[in-house]
Design an enzyme around this catalytic site. Structure first.
Site, mmCIF file in Angstrom:
data_model
loop_
_atom_site.group_PDB
_atom_site.id
_atom_site.type_symbol
_atom_site.label_atom_id
_atom_site.label_comp_id
_atom_site.label_asym_id
_atom_site.label_seq_id
_atom_site.Cartn_x
_atom_site.Cartn_y
_atom_site.Cartn_z
ATOM 1 N N GLY A 306 -1.286 -8.074 4.606
ATOM 2 C CA GLY A 306 -1.085 -7.000 4.984
ATOM 3 C C GLY A 306 -1.570 -6.833 6.278
ATOM 4 O O GLY A 306 -2.222 -7.196 6.640
ATOM 5 N N GLU A 307 -1.395 -4.690 6.625
ATOM 6 C CA GLU A 307 -2.153 -4.850 7.481
ATOM 7 C C GLU A 307 -2.207 -5.432 9.330
ATOM 8 O O GLU A 307 -2.700 -4.717 10.121
ATOM 9 C CB GLU A 307 -3.654 -5.051 7.571
ATOM 10 C CG GLU A 307 -3.427 -3.280 6.683
ATOM 11 C CD GLU A 307 -5.288 -4.385 6.280
ATOM 12 O OE1 GLU A 307 -6.123 -4.238 7.070
ATOM 13 O OE2 GLU A 307 -6.120 -3.623 4.901
#
Length: 339
Positions: A306-307
């Site tokens: 993610g991120e």
């Protein structure tokens, strides 16, 4: 003070019905240029299509990518009370601090590809409601989150990547996709931060309860965001919509980002024409969701962080495509015979 052109979900829905289209003159010019470059036709494969796609949205047949923006949104989820994550909700706050200090993977990738990076934490002290018992957010909360996303986009950016941080948000993403595409709960749940088999079964139970508690979410992108999404997921959708209005191309990240994008696509067919899939993640349902949206990923590296990390890495692919398209000589310029 926000200057968003919507103050309700109805107004946001209406905005999505009248979105800008790519510049046909730039598309035609880019395609013509591509046909004259010093290479056999099609020899750069998908890089050629990427460059032409980007040119159309930027209105420039020979574009450069110089100002990418990565925006990470963070939110907390009441559904964590159902034991859906291997990590406690406090990790969201701690990771936001890490982003701001420059210590996360996304910081390194944004820096590596020359991207500005911004972080927006959305009411971390007030998690969304547990959506197994009713809607995660009120309409006002949804609109507020969409507005944060809308306002986060830099109008001078020439590419947008949206990322997220929120313990429990793979469950929210799975709930959105189940609401929009149907099937069995087991089709859309994944291990997220690393839950075991019992945790996976628990996630499926939670999704079934979420659908029962939120019938209005089924088949409606904005209601899915409100009822079974999260603030950071809605903010990503708001940012992607703003990028479309500004004709800023978007690279999608993993499962959670793609679930936010799917909500827009559900409301208005073609709402994601300005977006490409940066990668396919190791989260089990991501590939299936990309297939539903007709998006072929640029990378497949087994990532599931993610991120915005997979999408940020794909900035390099797009930069390579544009470097070749805009920087190569044509046959005439190079004095090379084209057959």
């Amino acid at each position: 003070m926000s200057d968003t052109p919507f103050t309700s979900a109805t107004e946001f829905r209406s905005l999505l019905q009248d979105l800008p289209q790519p510049d046909q003159t730039a598309l035609d010019g880019a395609a013509e240029r591509n046909g004259q470059l010093t290479k056999p036709p099609g020899a750069l494969g998908r890089l050629e299509d990427l460059a032409i796609w980007y040119a159309g949205w930027r209105g420039d047949a020979r574009p450069a990518l110089t100002a990418p923006q990565v925006v990470v949104f963070a939110g907390n989820h009441g559904v964590c009370a159902q034991g859906v994550s291997a990590f406690p909700a406090e990790v969201t706050v701690q990771m936001v601090a890490n982003f701001k200090a420059g210590g996360a993977a996304i910081n390194q990738l944004a820096h590596a590809f020359g991207a500005r990076m911004d972080v927006h934490a959305l009411d971390l002290d007030t998690p969304t409601a547990d959506f197994t018992a009713g809607p995660a957010m009120s309409e006002a909360e949804l609109v507020e989150a969409l507005t944060v996303g809308w306002d986060a986009v830099d109008p001078s950016a020439d590419l947008l990547v949206t990322g997220e941080m929120g313990i429990g948000n793979t469950t929210a993403a799975a709930a959105i996709t189940l609401a929009l595409f149907g099937g069995a709960a087991e089709d859309w749940v994944g291990r997220g931060t690393g839950v075991d088999d019992a945790g996976l079964a628990n996630k499926a139970r939670v999704l079934a309860a979420a659908m029962e508690a939120n019938p209005s979410a089924k088949g409606d992108g904005l209601e899915a965001l409100r009822c079974v999404g999260g603030r950071e997921v809605a903010a990503m959708a708001g940012a992607m919509a703003r990028a479309r209005v500004l004709r800023i191309p978007v690279i999608l990240d993993g499962f959670i980002c793609t679930a936010a994008a799917a909500a827009l696509d559900n409301v208005a067919s073609g709402a994601l024409d300005h977006a490409v899939a940066g990668h396919v993640s190791a989260e089990a349902a991501h590939g299936a969701l990309l297939d539903k949206l007709g998006k072929s990923p640029l990378l497949s590296l087994g990532m599931r962080l993610g991120e915005g990390s997979g999408a940020a890495l794909a900035i390099g692919v797009l930069k390579g495509a544009l470097a070749c398209h805009s920087g190569m000589s044509t046959f005439a310029e190079a004095g090379v015979s084209d057959g």
